[in-house]
Design a protein around this motif. Structure first.
Motif, PDB file in Angstrom:
ATOM      1  N   TRP A  77       0.839  -1.201   0.000  1.00  0.00           N
ATOM      2  CA  TRP A  77       0.000   0.000   0.000  1.00  0.00           C
ATOM      3  C   TRP A  77       0.874   1.251   0.000  1.00  0.00           C
ATOM      4  O   TRP A  77       1.718   1.431   0.868  1.00  0.00           O
ATOM      5  CB  TRP A  77      -0.953  -0.008   1.188  1.00  0.00           C
ATOM      6  N   PRO A 125      -4.791  -0.047   4.184  1.00  0.00           N
ATOM      7  CA  PRO A 125      -5.145  -1.246   3.422  1.00  0.00           C
ATOM      8  C   PRO A 125      -6.666  -1.417   3.349  1.00  0.00           C
ATOM      9  O   PRO A 125      -7.386  -1.058   4.288  1.00  0.00           O
ATOM     10  CB  PRO A 125      -4.502  -2.379   4.220  1.00  0.00           C
ATOM     11  N   HIS A 133      -7.126   5.323  -2.011  1.00  0.00           N
ATOM     12  CA  HIS A 133      -6.201   4.239  -1.681  1.00  0.00           C
ATOM     13  C   HIS A 133      -5.437   3.793  -2.929  1.00  0.00           C
ATOM     14  O   HIS A 133      -6.041   3.548  -3.970  1.00  0.00           O
ATOM     15  CB  HIS A 133      -6.966   3.047  -1.103  1.00  0.00           C
ATOM     16  N   GLY A 150      -2.248   1.122  -4.293  1.00  0.00           N
ATOM     17  CA  GLY A 150      -1.353   0.029  -3.942  1.00  0.00           C
ATOM     18  C   GLY A 150      -0.668  -0.568  -5.154  1.00  0.00           C
ATOM     19  O   GLY A 150      -1.047  -0.310  -6.301  1.00  0.00           O
TER      20      GLY A 150
END
Length: 337
Positions: A36, A41, A106, A108
């Protein structure tokens, strides 16, 4: 007629990646083997989740980043927006850090093998998956078409059967165009594609992929009447702000002046601003169209509103300077008469 290469690429790519191993209604694979880079996460099945696969080298992916940021801000804790790349960390992390608040969701880096649990059979990026709070994949495709199904899932009005029908028609269109379009088969393919997109729009009246497909066909046929009719038929009151603004900006910058339809571009821009009156980029689009129409004083006033909302945005300041230059030229020409 020689077909424009760019339009051919657009036609083939709109529904690219539709046929895939991960079927709608399937449980979403866990987001495993992820480093991440930004945000906490995310685990699927905890909340509504958007998972988009992208890359730093992908132009359409980069263009769509502000859209994903806007979706995350719009829905807040109700939705987790996730961007996953399979590139090396030394390529992704600096890119994300440089984007800063413009990429505010987010992010990743997913192991290549793990990413295939989602992307096996998908031929291109960006590609998004919409996962409900129970962890079921309910929609997948180009993020251009994400807004309506996401809004329906959040509102609890998502009709799985309806979207499944659309998905099957989109799969059919991909099969139709995957072999390529040429002078020998174009009329047959165009006719079938228009019929299939008609059926999609009967289910989802503002389906972004279907609208873009129909516009692309009209441009390749050089049929200005068909092009305008496609736009006029769109129910503006069902368009989301992002889609309305994209249509407005696209029309206002068409190389073929006869395809610009600035009256409709202005109407789409007004729809976007009506829905999100504090979105500077939408105000900017409307101002640019007004300037194109010669309404420079109104364009200047609107651009000043946009700058007040985003004072650090240099592009807005450059646009304002341009509008003022145009207004001075206009005033000088008026006096010269």
């Amino acid at each position: 007629m020689r077909l424009p290469i760019v339009s051919l690429m657009l036609l083939a790519s709109l529904f690219a990646g539709r046929v895939m191993a991960l079927e709608l209604g399937s449980p979403a694979p866990a987001l495993e083997k992820v480093t991440w880079v930004k945000g906490a996460p995310v685990a699927v099945g905890k909340t509504i989740t958007v998972v988009e696969f992208w890359a730093t080298w992908c132009g359409p992916c980069k263009k769509g980043i502000p859209h994903l940021t806007k979706l995350q801000k719009t829905y807040g804790d109700k939705v987790a927006v996730v961007g996953l790349s399979s590139e090396e960390e030394d390529a992704v992390r600096p890119f994300v850090e440089k984007m800063g608040a413009e990429m505010d969701y987010h992010v990743g880096i997913m192991d290549q093998e793990a990413s295939q649990t989602y992307m096996d059979g998908v031929s291109g990026i960006p590609h998004s998956f919409l996962i409900d709070a129970a962890g079921t994949v309910v929609w997948a495709g180009h993020p251009m078409g994400l807004d309506k199904p996401l809004a329906d899932v959040v509102a609890g009005t998502f009709d799985a059967k309806r979207y499944s029908e659309v998905s099957k028609l989109e799969d059919g269109i991909q099969e139709l165009v995957k072999g390529g379009v040429n002078a020998d088969n174009q009329e047959e393919i165009f006719t079938k594609a228009l019929e299939m997109t008609d059926r999609i729009l009967a289910i989802d009246a503002v389906n972004a992929n279907a609208v873009q497909m129909r516009m692309a066909i009209a441009q390749m046929k050089e049929d200005k009447g068909l092009f305008r009719a496609i736009l006029e038929k769109l129910p503006r009151d069902q368009l989301g702000a992002e889609q309305a603004n994209e249509l407005a900006a696209d029309l206002a910058t068409k190389e073929d002046l006869a395809m610009r339809n600035l009256d409709l571009a202005l109407a789409f821009a007004a729809r976007a601003v009506e829905l999100e009156p504090k979105e500077a980029s939408y105000i900017d689009t409307r101002a640019r169209i007004l300037c194109e129409l010669g309404m420079t004083e109104r364009a200047i006033a609107l651009e000043q509103q946009a700058i007040a909302l985003e004072p650090e945005n240099k592009k807005l300041g450059e646009a304002l300077d341009y509008f003022r230059t145009v207004e001075k030229l206009r005033a000088g020409l008026t006096e010269a008469k």
